[in-house]
Design an enzyme around this catalytic site. Structure first.
Site, PDB file in Angstrom:
ATOM      1  N   ASN A 172      32.279 -10.979 -12.890  1.00 61.06           N
ATOM      2  CA  ASN A 172      31.008 -11.485 -13.418  1.00 61.06           C
ATOM      3  C   ASN A 172      29.851 -10.708 -12.790  1.00 61.06           C
ATOM      4  OD1 ASN A 172      32.388 -13.367 -14.952  1.00 61.06           O
ATOM      5  ND2 ASN A 172      32.253 -14.949 -13.392  1.00 61.06           N
ATOM      6  N   TYR A 173      29.669  -9.495 -13.264  1.00 61.21           N
ATOM      7  CA  TYR A 173      28.711  -8.563 -12.657  1.00 61.21           C
ATOM      8  C   TYR A 173      27.313  -9.158 -12.466  1.00 61.21           C
ATOM      9  CZ  TYR A 173      26.283  -4.140 -11.788  1.00 61.21           C
ATOM     10  OH  TYR A 173      25.517  -3.142 -11.231  1.00 61.21           O
ATOM     11  N   PRO A 174      26.752  -9.905 -13.437  1.00 64.87           N
ATOM     12  CA  PRO A 174      25.414 -10.455 -13.218  1.00 64.87           C
ATOM     13  C   PRO A 174      25.321 -11.368 -11.991  1.00 64.87           C
ATOM     14  CG  PRO A 174      25.964 -10.556 -15.537  1.00 64.87           C
ATOM     15  CD  PRO A 174      27.224 -10.162 -14.821  1.00 64.87           C
ATOM     16  N   ASP A 175      26.424 -12.029 -11.651  1.00 70.73           N
ATOM     17  CA  ASP A 175      26.423 -12.925 -10.490  1.00 70.73           C
ATOM     18  C   ASP A 175      26.437 -12.171  -9.174  1.00 70.73           C
ATOM     19  OD1 ASP A 175      26.412 -15.205 -12.014  1.00 70.73           O
ATOM     20  OD2 ASP A 175      28.548 -15.622 -11.803  1.00 70.73           O
ATOM     21  N   HIS A 176      26.879 -10.920  -9.197  1.00 73.34           N
ATOM     22  CA  HIS A 176      27.103 -10.201  -7.952  1.00 73.34           C
ATOM     23  C   HIS A 176      26.031  -9.183  -7.610  1.00 73.34           C
ATOM     24  CE1 HIS A 176      30.829 -12.168  -8.481  1.00 73.34           C
ATOM     25  NE2 HIS A 176      31.389 -11.283  -9.265  1.00 73.34           N
TER      26      HIS A 176
END
Length: 405
Positions: A172-176
């Site tokens: 979940n790239y946006p979360d990281h």
């Protein structure tokens, strides 16, 4: 003796949970802020229940996912739906510099912890909220996590092969990356603003809008009327550019060629000198190969090479290349270990556990992972007695009622 941390003296009342919010407050905690994570025993942070678990045994204090995002923090448990629990939350906020949350719009207001409530007890408070699509507009009440944000923000639409559905980013790239780090920079800017003016700020970070920043070039291309589609591993400025199979089970090497000299070097390392001194790989009939044909030709040769040896040989000649590593390889990576990227912290329940260290080094104001992730409610009593001023009897009474724990 360890040096003081740059954010010592700053306190954060942290109401965030899951991915992006805790990753926002983690760098603040690792650089010295007293981040007090406000939790609930009846509705715990979902990632406390997400794998991987230490020794494969689930439990709210055994999630590596949770541990990774919550180093250097404290944890208290409050029942925010009770009058006394809300009062304690406001008392904590009155002694804090920053309040963070990433709930659906209106949640903090319904709890009596909206921005106006906060400024009533701390006029110069810095409040940051991370609604998925912002506090206004027709989609303000939509709920989502990193995966749905990446889809809505166009990121997933650019991943994969054009003839197949999107494959996603594997995490979940946006979360990281974009959302928590944009938020952290905004909070630091607000702290600087308050130091200069004495005024707090309300910060709304719409996670969808933050994620859209990641695909800026694609947006600009689309704005000019050009169709933007998935391109697999292809790159507009490099060919070949991809991940190629190597000898052994599931072993791969990533290779990128951007200049004629790199192409010649690749040809020589692969033992195909006849490919050198040409603008691009040519087929047997002299025709310039398509990208797919080029990839197939290179893959047919790399399949006989050891991945590590190939990557070393290519980088030694100036060709960008790297082995595709799994988690076990990363833990033994000589570069990461030489830079002390891995840090072992002794967790109260999980014991000695590996954490990834801070990936950026500040020369004058370095941070550090000074404590492991907290067990659920580990600091409730200490915060209530020593920060909020409850007596032991008052605390025991509220604990018996389930207000604290």
């Amino acid at each position: 003796m360890t040096s003081p941390l740059p954010l010592e003296g700053v306190r954060v009342a942290d109401f965030t949970w899951v991915g992006a919010g805790p990753f926002l407050t983690k760098p603040l905690a690792d650089h010295g802020a007293d981040v007090i994570k406000v939790e609930s025993r009846t509705h715990t942070d979902p990632i406390r229940s997400m794998a991987p678990f230490r020794d494969g045994r689930p439990g709210p204090n055994r999630s590596g996912y949770f541990a990774n995002r919550n180093t250097s923090k404290r944890s208290i448990c409050l029942d925010l739906k009770s009058i006394r629990g809300k009062e304690l939350a406001l008392a904590l906020i009155a002694k804090s510099d920053i309040v963070t949350s990433n709930f659906t719009p209106g949640t903090m207001d319904r709890l009596g912890l909206g921005y106006r409530d906060l400024t009533a007890v701390r006029p110069d408070i810095i409040c940051l909220e991370m609604p998925m699509q912002g506090n206004t507009g027709p989609h303000r009440d939509f709920r989502g996590y990193g995966l749905t944000i990446a889809a809505a923000g166009g990121l997933l639409g650019l991943t994969g092969y054009p003839e197949h559905p999107p494959v996603g980013t594997g995490t979940n790239y946006p979360d990281h990356v974009p959302n928590p780090l944009h938020a952290a920079v905004a909070v630091l800017a607000a702290l600087r603003h308050r130091r200069k003016t004495g005024k707090g700020q309300y910060i709304e970070l719409a996670q969808l809008e933050s994620t859209v920043n990641v695909i800026g070039p694609a947006l600009l291309a689309a704005a000019t009327g050009r169709r933007v589609d998935r391109a697999a591993n292809q790159d507009a400025s490099a060919a070949p550019h991809g991940v190629y199979p190597c000898a052994g089970e599931d072993r791969w090497c990533a290779i990128a060629v951007t200049t004629d000299d790199q192409w010649d070097a690749l040809a020589n390392v692969l033992g195909r000198p006849e490919w050198a001194a040409k603008p691009c790989y040519a087929t047997a009939d002299g025709r310039l190969a398509t990208r797919e044909e080029l990839d197939d030709a290179i893959a047919a040769v790399t399949a006989a090479h050891d991945a590590e040896a190939l990557a070393d040989a290519l980088t030694a000649t100036g060709v960008p290349a790297a082995v595709v590593s799994d988690a076990a390889h990363i833990l033994t990576d000589p570069q990461l270990n030489a830079r002390e990227h891995w840090k072992v912290l002794d967790h109260p329940e999980m014991g000695p556990s590996v954490y990834d260290n801070i990936p950026y080094r500040l020369s004058a104001t370095p941070g550090r992972l000074h404590t492991p992730a907290p067990v659920l409610g580990a600091d409730t009593r200490d915060v209530c007695l020593n920060l909020l001023g409850l007596t032991p009897d008052e605390y025991q009474h509220l604990a018996a009622e389930g207000v604290v724990g």
